[in-house]
Scaffold this active site. Structure first.
Site, PDB file in Angstrom:
ATOM      1  N   ARG A 226    -133.503  -0.535 -26.097  1.00 26.34           N
ATOM      2  CA  ARG A 226    -132.488   0.501 -25.937  1.00 26.34           C
ATOM      3  C   ARG A 226    -131.178  -0.011 -26.529  1.00 26.34           C
ATOM      4  O   ARG A 226    -130.807  -1.165 -26.340  1.00 26.34           O
ATOM      5  CB  ARG A 226    -132.278   0.856 -24.446  1.00 26.34           C
ATOM      6  CG  ARG A 226    -133.410   1.676 -23.840  1.00 26.34           C
ATOM      7  CD  ARG A 226    -133.406   3.094 -24.389  1.00 26.34           C
ATOM      8  NE  ARG A 226    -134.466   3.925 -23.864  1.00 26.34           N
ATOM      9  CZ  ARG A 226    -135.639   4.110 -24.449  1.00 26.34           C
ATOM     10  NH1 ARG A 226    -135.929   3.493 -25.570  1.00 26.34           N
ATOM     11  NH2 ARG A 226    -136.538   4.914 -23.921  1.00 26.34           N
ATOM     12  N   HIS A 274    -135.288   3.945 -35.416  1.00 25.71           N
ATOM     13  CA  HIS A 274    -136.019   4.217 -34.169  1.00 25.71           C
ATOM     14  C   HIS A 274    -137.490   4.533 -34.459  1.00 25.71           C
ATOM     15  O   HIS A 274    -138.023   5.577 -34.053  1.00 25.71           O
ATOM     16  CB  HIS A 274    -135.368   5.364 -33.401  1.00 25.71           C
ATOM     17  CG  HIS A 274    -135.674   5.314 -31.930  1.00 25.71           C
ATOM     18  ND1 HIS A 274    -134.768   5.706 -30.966  1.00 25.71           N
ATOM     19  CD2 HIS A 274    -136.773   4.902 -31.243  1.00 25.71           C
ATOM     20  CE1 HIS A 274    -135.310   5.555 -29.759  1.00 25.71           C
ATOM     21  NE2 HIS A 274    -136.525   5.068 -29.917  1.00 25.71           N
TER      22      HIS A 274
END
Length: 311
Positions: A226, A274
């Site tokens: 994250r 991502h």
């Protein structure tokens, strides 16, 4: 007949419609799944969401027996006071495989010095090698499903692997540490650091200036967990000073990463969009269907979120 509301977004529906129908049929669950917002929310038995998706107020869904998230992260859901139904996060076997491949690939890239040897614009002959994997210390922060799988693969390649988690864990062939003292020890030996913690109030800025300073000079950071786990300013300062050699980042506080962000142009930062591990409809649908089957049979749900811990 069970009524399932697919509230993960219209753009995801075409990818999930057929896999969900097949998985529910295979699980022996008779269900109607619709991406259309129901006229009567009380008639919905289950909601499928993607960290919020199309629903911000879960209060009208008084008949819902569970909210099933398609993402591993639930940080946008656990703080929603209207979501009182059981909440399940996604643990997708294919997603785990993808994360293991991403982490292993980039650990090997940094261990072998691939950037230096292949992208050497000085045309300089550099014959020195990195040594075997057993000479390299790798630390994995976070020993959940993803972190444990990555640590196990790296250990199988003979890296000296240390794993750290907030609560004590035990994994064969891996030194497992926990607690604040364990974190300091794990960082002090992290020539390559992999971040796979969830994002919670306790893990925000986990890797700050003080903790980066504990790491060996020339260490590398890989973050497919994250974006909020890292203090961006502290990371850039450590790269600029030379204390850290490189940061490979797949997740960010704001996504897509803004064009003006200094990560893009920094010579010691590798940005990936991502892609480390996404949810795959064919395998994720099986997990969703199994949880619905379990709920209907009165069995415990898989991957139930602990609201107190935030994941």
């Amino acid at each position: 007949m069970i009524h399932v509301y697919f509230a993960a977004g219209a753009q995801m529906w075409p990818r999930y419609q057929a896999p969900l129908a097949q998985a529910l049929a295979a699980a022996g669950v008779e269900a109607v799944v619709s991406e259309v917002a129901p006229a009567d929310p009380t008639a919905v038995d289950y909601l499928i969401v993607a960290n919020g998706g199309m629903v911000s107020d879960f209060a009208p869904f008084t008949g819902a027996r569970a909210v099933l998230n398609l993402w591993a992260g639930v940080e946008k859901l656990v703080g929603n006071a209207t979501l009182t139904q059981p909440l399940c996060r996604m643990v997708d076997p294919a997603m785990t495989e993808s994360m293991v491949e991403y982490v292993t690939g980039h650990v090997l890239r940094h261990h072998l010095g691939i950037d230096r040897h292949i992208l050497n614009d000085r045309a300089e002959w550099l014959p020195e090698g990195p040594g075997p994997a057993r000479s390299r210390s790798v630390t994995v922060l976070g020993l959940g499903e993803l972190g444990s799988a990555c640590a196990t693969m790296l250990a199988a390649l003979n890296f000296r692997v240390t794993g750290w988690s907030r609560t004590p864990k035990s994994l064969p062939g891996i030194r497992c540490l926990s607690g604040e003292a364990g974190l300091s020890q794990a960082l002090a030996e992290a020539e390559i650091l992999v971040l796979l913690m969830p994002y919670t109030a306790e893990t925000e800025n986990l890797l700050n200036a003080g903790r980066i300073a504990l790491m060996p000079a020339g260490a590398v950071v890989i973050n497919p967990g994250r974006g909020q786990l890292i203090d961006d300013g502290a990371l850039l300062a450590a790269l600029d000073s030379g204390h850290l050699a490189n940061a490979t980042l797949d997740v960010f506080r704001v996504e897509p990463l803004p064009a003006e962000h200094p990560f893009w142009a920094h010579p010691k930062v590798t940005v990936t969009p991502h892609i480390a591990a996404e949810t795959y409809p064919e395998t994720a649908a099986v997990v969703v269907a199994e949880n619905i089957r379990r709920a209907e049979a009165g069995e415990p749900l898989m991957y139930l979120v602990d609201r107190g811990r935030g994941y």
